[in-house]
Motif scaffolding. Structure first.
Motif, PDB file in Angstrom:
ATOM      1  N   ALA A 113      -1.759 -44.973  16.620  1.00  0.00           N
ATOM      2  CA  ALA A 113      -1.010 -46.048  17.267  1.00  0.00           C
ATOM      3  C   ALA A 113      -1.925 -47.215  17.618  1.00  0.00           C
ATOM      4  N   ALA A 114      -3.134 -46.927  18.086  1.00  0.00           N
ATOM      5  CA  ALA A 114      -4.079 -47.982  18.424  1.00  0.00           C
ATOM      6  C   ALA A 114      -4.528 -48.748  17.183  1.00  0.00           C
ATOM      7  N   ILE A 115      -4.764 -48.029  16.092  1.00  0.00           N
ATOM      8  CA  ILE A 115      -5.165 -48.670  14.835  1.00  0.00           C
ATOM      9  C   ILE A 115      -4.043 -49.554  14.306  1.00  0.00           C
ATOM     10  N   LEU A 116      -2.832 -49.058  14.386  1.00  0.00           N
ATOM     11  CA  LEU A 116      -1.687 -49.845  13.937  1.00  0.00           C
ATOM     12  C   LEU A 116      -1.586 -51.143  14.738  1.00  0.00           C
ATOM     13  N   GLN A 117      -1.786 -51.067  16.026  1.00  0.00           N
ATOM     14  CA  GLN A 117      -1.668 -52.241  16.887  1.00  0.00           C
ATOM     15  C   GLN A 117      -2.806 -53.225  16.679  1.00  0.00           C
ATOM     16  N   HIS A 118      -4.026 -52.734  16.538  1.00  0.00           N
ATOM     17  CA  HIS A 118      -5.200 -53.610  16.545  1.00  0.00           C
ATOM     18  C   HIS A 118      -5.689 -54.013  15.155  1.00  0.00           C
TER      19      HIS A 118
ATOM     20  N   PRO B  47     -10.958 -54.072   0.474  1.00  0.00           N
ATOM     21  CA  PRO B  47     -12.393 -54.133   0.196  1.00  0.00           C
ATOM     22  C   PRO B  47     -13.269 -53.741   1.383  1.00  0.00           C
ATOM     23  N   GLY B  48     -12.660 -53.512   2.539  1.00  0.00           N
ATOM     24  CA  GLY B  48     -13.427 -53.287   3.761  1.00  0.00           C
ATOM     25  C   GLY B  48     -14.185 -51.967   3.765  1.00  0.00           C
ATOM     26  N   THR B  49     -15.295 -51.951   4.499  1.00  0.00           N
ATOM     27  CA  THR B  49     -16.108 -50.731   4.615  1.00  0.00           C
ATOM     28  C   THR B  49     -16.413 -50.361   6.063  1.00  0.00           C
ATOM     29  N   GLN B  50     -15.909 -51.125   7.021  1.00  0.00           N
ATOM     30  CA  GLN B  50     -16.121 -50.776   8.417  1.00  0.00           C
ATOM     31  C   GLN B  50     -15.289 -49.553   8.790  1.00  0.00           C
ATOM     32  N   LEU B  51     -15.798 -48.781   9.759  1.00  0.00           N
ATOM     33  CA  LEU B  51     -15.109 -47.604  10.265  1.00  0.00           C
ATOM     34  C   LEU B  51     -15.114 -47.644  11.786  1.00  0.00           C
ATOM     35  N   THR B  52     -14.091 -47.079  12.396  1.00  0.00           N
ATOM     36  CA  THR B  52     -14.169 -46.866  13.840  1.00  0.00           C
ATOM     37  C   THR B  52     -15.160 -45.727  14.092  1.00  0.00           C
ATOM     38  N   PRO B  53     -15.795 -45.679  15.259  1.00  0.00           N
ATOM     39  CA  PRO B  53     -16.760 -44.591  15.525  1.00  0.00           C
ATOM     40  C   PRO B  53     -16.136 -43.211  15.383  1.00  0.00           C
ATOM     41  N   GLU B  54     -14.890 -43.060  15.822  1.00  0.00           N
ATOM     42  CA  GLU B  54     -14.241 -41.756  15.764  1.00  0.00           C
ATOM     43  C   GLU B  54     -14.022 -41.307  14.322  1.00  0.00           C
ATOM     44  N   ILE B  55     -13.575 -42.230  13.479  1.00  0.00           N
ATOM     45  CA  ILE B  55     -13.332 -41.865  12.083  1.00  0.00           C
ATOM     46  C   ILE B  55     -14.648 -41.653  11.339  1.00  0.00           C
ATOM     47  N   ALA B  56     -15.646 -42.462  11.635  1.00  0.00           N
ATOM     48  CA  ALA B  56     -16.955 -42.279  10.997  1.00  0.00           C
ATOM     49  C   ALA B  56     -17.510 -40.889  11.273  1.00  0.00           C
ATOM     50  N   ALA B  57     -17.293 -40.385  12.487  1.00  0.00           N
ATOM     51  CA  ALA B  57     -17.813 -39.067  12.850  1.00  0.00           C
ATOM     52  C   ALA B  57     -16.996 -37.933  12.245  1.00  0.00           C
ATOM     53  N   ALA B  58     -15.754 -38.228  11.844  1.00  0.00           N
ATOM     54  CA  ALA B  58     -14.856 -37.176  11.374  1.00  0.00           C
ATOM     55  C   ALA B  58     -14.825 -37.027   9.861  1.00  0.00           C
ATOM     56  N   LEU B  59     -15.312 -38.024   9.113  1.00  0.00           N
ATOM     57  CA  LEU B  59     -15.249 -37.978   7.654  1.00  0.00           C
ATOM     58  C   LEU B  59     -16.194 -36.920   7.091  1.00  0.00           C
ATOM     59  N   THR B  60     -15.799 -36.324   5.975  1.00  0.00           N
ATOM     60  CA  THR B  60     -16.673 -35.388   5.279  1.00  0.00           C
ATOM     61  C   THR B  60     -17.870 -36.142   4.695  1.00  0.00           C
ATOM     62  N   PRO B  61     -18.940 -35.449   4.364  1.00  0.00           N
ATOM     63  CA  PRO B  61     -20.092 -36.131   3.743  1.00  0.00           C
ATOM     64  C   PRO B  61     -19.699 -36.930   2.503  1.00  0.00           C
ATOM     65  N   ARG B  62     -18.834 -36.384   1.672  1.00  0.00           N
ATOM     66  CA  ARG B  62     -18.384 -37.126   0.489  1.00  0.00           C
ATOM     67  C   ARG B  62     -17.654 -38.403   0.899  1.00  0.00           C
TER      68      ARG B  62
ATOM     69  N   GLU C  24      -2.248 -38.912  16.953  1.00  0.00           N
ATOM     70  CA  GLU C  24      -1.192 -39.916  17.019  1.00  0.00           C
ATOM     71  C   GLU C  24      -1.582 -41.096  17.907  1.00  0.00           C
ATOM     72  N   ALA C  25      -2.300 -40.853  18.978  1.00  0.00           N
ATOM     73  CA  ALA C  25      -2.723 -41.949  19.859  1.00  0.00           C
ATOM     74  C   ALA C  25      -3.691 -42.873  19.135  1.00  0.00           C
ATOM     75  N   MET C  26      -4.617 -42.310  18.369  1.00  0.00           N
ATOM     76  CA  MET C  26      -5.561 -43.124  17.620  1.00  0.00           C
ATOM     77  C   MET C  26      -4.837 -43.926  16.543  1.00  0.00           C
TER      78      MET C  26
END
Length: 266
Positions: free
Chosen positions: A114-119, A21-36, A110-112
Motif C-alpha cells: 500500500a505504501a509503495i502504491l501511494q508513494h 529501466p529503474g534499479t533502485q530498491l527500497t531497503p526492505e525489498i533489497a534485503a528480501a531478494l534472493t542472490p539471483r 500488504e502494508a508495504m
C-alpha cells in the motif's frame, strides 16, 4: 522512498514513458531478494540511454527510478491481469522465468504494498497524465510512446526468439490504425530487424489506459528485443549495436511525429 521518477519536459507533442529501466530498491525489498534477484536481470536495461537522441530531439521523457521488482508501473493499481498467458503482476513475486524473487516468507506484506502504491505508482501515473494533458493542450494532440525492452528468449513468456520490434496498440484501440501502419511501413527500410504488431506484447496498462484516439491521445508500446542494442547475458551496452538500432528508432519517432503533423495538428 526517494523520488520515484524523473520527468523532462520537451518541446514536441511526444511523451516517451519508461516504466521499467529503474534499479533502485527500497531497503526492505533489497534485503528480501534472493542472490539471483539482486542482479535485477528483468530490468529494461539502458532504455534512457537508448532514447537519449529522442530526448535531444525535443521529446518529453518520463523515466522510473525504482526497479520493477518493487512495483510494476505498467500494471493497473487493482492488479487485474492484462494477458491470459504467463506474466508478472503489479508486485512481482517471480522472475520472468517463474523462479521466486524473494527468500521464503520475505515478499512484501500488504502494508508495504500500500505504501509503495501511494508513494511510487500513483505519482508516476499522475505525472504521466499531467504531461499528456499539457502536450495535448499545447499542440491539440499528444503522442505517447511507451518504451520497453526484454531479453529475446524467455521460454515461459513466449516461444522461440522474440521479434526485434514488438509494437503494441491494444489490438488497434490505443492509436489510429494508420499510425501503426506508417510505423510498420517505415521498418521496411531496415530489413535487418524483424517486427510484429500486437503479437505477444499488445501493450500494457499504460498503453491501454492512456491511449485514447477520441481524445487526441495516441499511444504505442514498443518492446525491443535486447539483443538489438546490448549484451543480453552481461547486461552491458553495445555501442556498435545501439548505433545501428538508433537509426531505426529515430526513423520511427520521426514517422510518428510527421503523421501527427499531417493528421492531428490544429
Amino acid at each position: 522512498m526517494t523520488n520515484g521518477f524523473e520527468l523532462h519536459q520537451g518541446t514536441l507533442p511526444l511523451l516517451v514513458s519508461m516504466p521499467h529501466p529503474g534499479t533502485q530498491l527500497t531497503p526492505e525489498i533489497a534485503a528480501a531478494l534472493t542472490p539471483r534477484a539482486q542482479r535485477l536481470e528483468d530490468t529494461d536495461w539502458h532504455i534512457p540511454r537508448l532514447y537519449q537522441p529522442i530526448r535531444a530531439l525535443g521529446a518529453s521523457v518520463l523515466s522510473a527510478n525504482y526497479s520493477r521488482y518493487v512495483v510494476d508501473l505498467n500494471r493497473p493499481a487493482d492488479d487485474k491481469p492484462l494477458y491470459s498467458t504467463a506474466t508478472t503482476g503489479l508486485f512481482p513475486a517471480t522472475f520472468f522465468d517463474g523462479e521466486p524473487l524473494f527468500d521464503a516468507g520475505q515478499a512484501p506484506d500488504e502494508a508495504m504494498k500500500a505504501a509503495i502504491l501511494q508513494h511510487l505508482w500513483q505519482p508516476y501515473h499522475q505525472a504521466l497524465m499531467q504531461e499528456l494533458t499539457r502536450l495535448r493542450d499545447t499542440f491539440g494532440y499528444a503522442l505517447l510512446w511507451d518504451a520497453h525492452s526484454i531479453k529475446s528468449v524467455v521460454p515461459r513468456l513466449f516461444d522461440g526468439k522474440l521479434p526485434d520490434l514488438n509494437f503494441g496498440t491494444a489490438d488497434g484501440a490505443s492509436c489510429a490504425p494508420d499510425l501503426s501502419a506508417a510505423l510498420l511501413a517505415r521498418c521496411e527500410a531496415f530489413p535487418h530487424y524483424t517486427k510484429v504488431l500486437n503479437g505477444r506484447f499488445k501493450g500494457g496498462y499504460i498503453t491501454r489506459h492512456y491511449g485514447d484516439p477520441q481524445q487526441h491521445i495516441h499511444a504505442v508500446q514498443l518492446e525491443v528485443a535486447q539483443c538489438c542494442y546490448m549484451d543480453e547475458e552481461q547486461f552491458t551496452w553495445s555501442e556498435e549495436k545501439s548505433e545501428r538500432f538508433r537509426e531505426l528508432l529515430s526513423a520511427l519517432i520521426n514517422t510518428a511525429l510527421e503523421w501527427g503533423e499531417r493528421h492531428l495538428r490544429r
